[in-house]
Design a protein around this motif. Structure first.
Motif, PDB file in Angstrom:
ATOM      1  N   THR A 288      63.385  45.721  61.220  1.00 52.31           N
ATOM      2  CA  THR A 288      64.803  45.702  60.840  1.00 52.31           C
ATOM      3  C   THR A 288      65.695  45.459  62.053  1.00 52.31           C
ATOM      4  O   THR A 288      66.629  44.652  61.997  1.00 52.31           O
ATOM      5  CB  THR A 288      65.189  47.031  60.168  1.00 52.31           C
TER       6      THR A 288
ATOM      7  N   GLU B   5      73.345  50.665  55.339  1.00 52.33           N
ATOM      8  CA  GLU B   5      74.312  50.145  54.371  1.00 52.33           C
ATOM      9  C   GLU B   5      75.039  51.293  53.678  1.00 52.33           C
ATOM     10  O   GLU B   5      74.428  52.280  53.259  1.00 52.33           O
ATOM     11  CB  GLU B   5      73.593  49.282  53.333  1.00 52.33           C
TER      12      GLU B   5
ATOM     13  N   SER C  45      67.826  51.454  65.650  1.00 53.32           N
ATOM     14  CA  SER C  45      68.592  50.420  64.943  1.00 53.32           C
ATOM     15  C   SER C  45      68.752  49.150  65.767  1.00 53.32           C
ATOM     16  O   SER C  45      69.098  48.094  65.232  1.00 53.32           O
ATOM     17  CB  SER C  45      69.981  50.954  64.592  1.00 53.32           C
TER      18      SER C  45
ATOM     19  N   GLU D 237      77.211  46.922  62.340  1.00 56.38           N
ATOM     20  CA  GLU D 237      76.076  46.118  61.897  1.00 56.38           C
ATOM     21  C   GLU D 237      74.746  46.844  62.076  1.00 56.38           C
ATOM     22  O   GLU D 237      73.721  46.382  61.566  1.00 56.38           O
ATOM     23  CB  GLU D 237      76.037  44.791  62.674  1.00 56.38           C
ATOM     24  N   PHE D 238      74.754  47.963  62.792  1.00 56.55           N
ATOM     25  CA  PHE D 238      73.509  48.649  63.134  1.00 56.55           C
ATOM     26  C   PHE D 238      73.318  49.969  62.385  1.00 56.55           C
ATOM     27  O   PHE D 238      72.353  50.679  62.643  1.00 56.55           O
ATOM     28  CB  PHE D 238      73.458  48.916  64.643  1.00 56.55           C
TER      29      PHE D 238
ATOM     30  N   GLU E 260      79.013  52.087  57.013  1.00 59.19           N
ATOM     31  CA  GLU E 260      79.753  51.294  57.993  1.00 59.19           C
ATOM     32  C   GLU E 260      81.074  51.939  58.418  1.00 59.19           C
ATOM     33  O   GLU E 260      81.482  51.840  59.572  1.00 59.19           O
ATOM     34  CB  GLU E 260      80.021  49.888  57.445  1.00 59.19           C
TER      35      GLU E 260
ATOM     36  N   TYR F  91      70.932  49.103  68.374  1.00 58.85           N
ATOM     37  CA  TYR F  91      72.292  49.111  68.934  1.00 58.85           C
ATOM     38  C   TYR F  91      72.299  49.198  70.456  1.00 58.85           C
ATOM     39  O   TYR F  91      72.945  48.388  71.132  1.00 58.85           O
ATOM     40  CB  TYR F  91      73.094  50.262  68.332  1.00 58.85           C
TER      41      TYR F  91
ATOM     42  N   THR G 186      68.257  42.277  62.821  1.00 58.81           N
ATOM     43  CA  THR G 186      69.683  42.469  63.080  1.00 58.81           C
ATOM     44  C   THR G 186      70.085  41.836  64.406  1.00 58.81           C
ATOM     45  O   THR G 186      71.097  41.129  64.495  1.00 58.81           O
ATOM     46  CB  THR G 186      70.026  43.970  63.104  1.00 58.81           C
TER      47      THR G 186
ATOM     48  N   LEU H 143      72.622  38.522  65.056  1.00 56.17           N
ATOM     49  CA  LEU H 143      73.840  38.634  65.865  1.00 56.17           C
ATOM     50  C   LEU H 143      73.762  37.831  67.160  1.00 56.17           C
ATOM     51  O   LEU H 143      74.710  37.821  67.944  1.00 56.17           O
ATOM     52  CB  LEU H 143      74.103  40.108  66.185  1.00 56.17           C
TER      53      LEU H 143
END
Length: 205
Positions: free
Chosen positions: A105, A31, A79, A27-28, A34, A81, A109, A113
């Protein structure tokens, strides 16, 4: 990822291993990338920044010894994470990012989550006094030395985990722990390669 890249390479803290299992790393990443999310290497995320390889994230958070009641400052959100994994381990996480678009961003995210991380935009070398004191400060960028503001925001017995050295040159991962005398005592965890810690008390670019 956890068994082959972390446990077999010496990560022993079960809380860290469990946290890494729970956080959906895919998810981090950008696009379309993945399928590479769980490979053991850093990945570009834009603005010249990267998401660190899983092993390095686990090594840094293991060294930070984040307890369930600890407050953490995550420097270099990227990101988001590492902030998510830190949130699995600690009580409260403040994450600071100098690139506004990455901060936005990452915050989106993390919120999607369900991670309650306070993402702020600013100069990470100055820390974030409003959230201090911190039991652990973890930085995902290499600096010339510990920024002067960080020890001032560190709780007694607190830990700073950061890479130290020149961008593109020799760097090592260091753990600085505040001892009973109030001084920071350094431990070297070996060679690493990180993007520069840019700011008033870091590198200029």
């Amino acid at each position: 990822m956890v068994e082959e890249q972390l446990a077999l390479r010496g990560i022993e803290d079960q809380r860290v291993l469990d946290a890494m299992r729970r956080v959906p790393r895919h998810e981090f990443v950008p696009e379309g990338a993945e399928r590479y999310a769980y490979e053991d290497h850093p990945m570009p995320i834009g603005d010249g920044q990267t998401i660190s390889q899983p092993y390095i994230v686990a090594l840094m958070l293991e060294a930070a010894r984040i307890g369930p009641e600890d407050v953490v400052l995550d420097v270099g959100t990227g990101s988001g994470y590492a902030a998510a994994v830190a949130a699995e381990l600690g009580h409260r996480v403040v994450s600071i990012e100098r690139h506004p678009d990455l901060a936005v961003t990452a915050a989106a995210t993390l919120e999607a989550l369900g991670y309650r991380v306070n993402v702020v935009t600013g100069d990470g070398t100055l820390g974030w006094p409003a959230g201090a004191p911190y039991d652990a400060i973890v930085a995902a960028a290499t600096g010339p030395a510990v920024p002067r503001a960080w020890p001032q925001q560190l709780a007694p017995g607190g830990r700073i985990v950061m890479p130290v050295g020149h961008p593109g040159g020799a760097q090592h991962l260091a753990v600085f722990e505040r001892g009973p005398d109030g001084a920071l005592h350094e431990r070297n965890l070996g060679a690493v390669a990180f993007v520069p810690l840019v700011g008033d008390d870091g590198w200029t670019s």
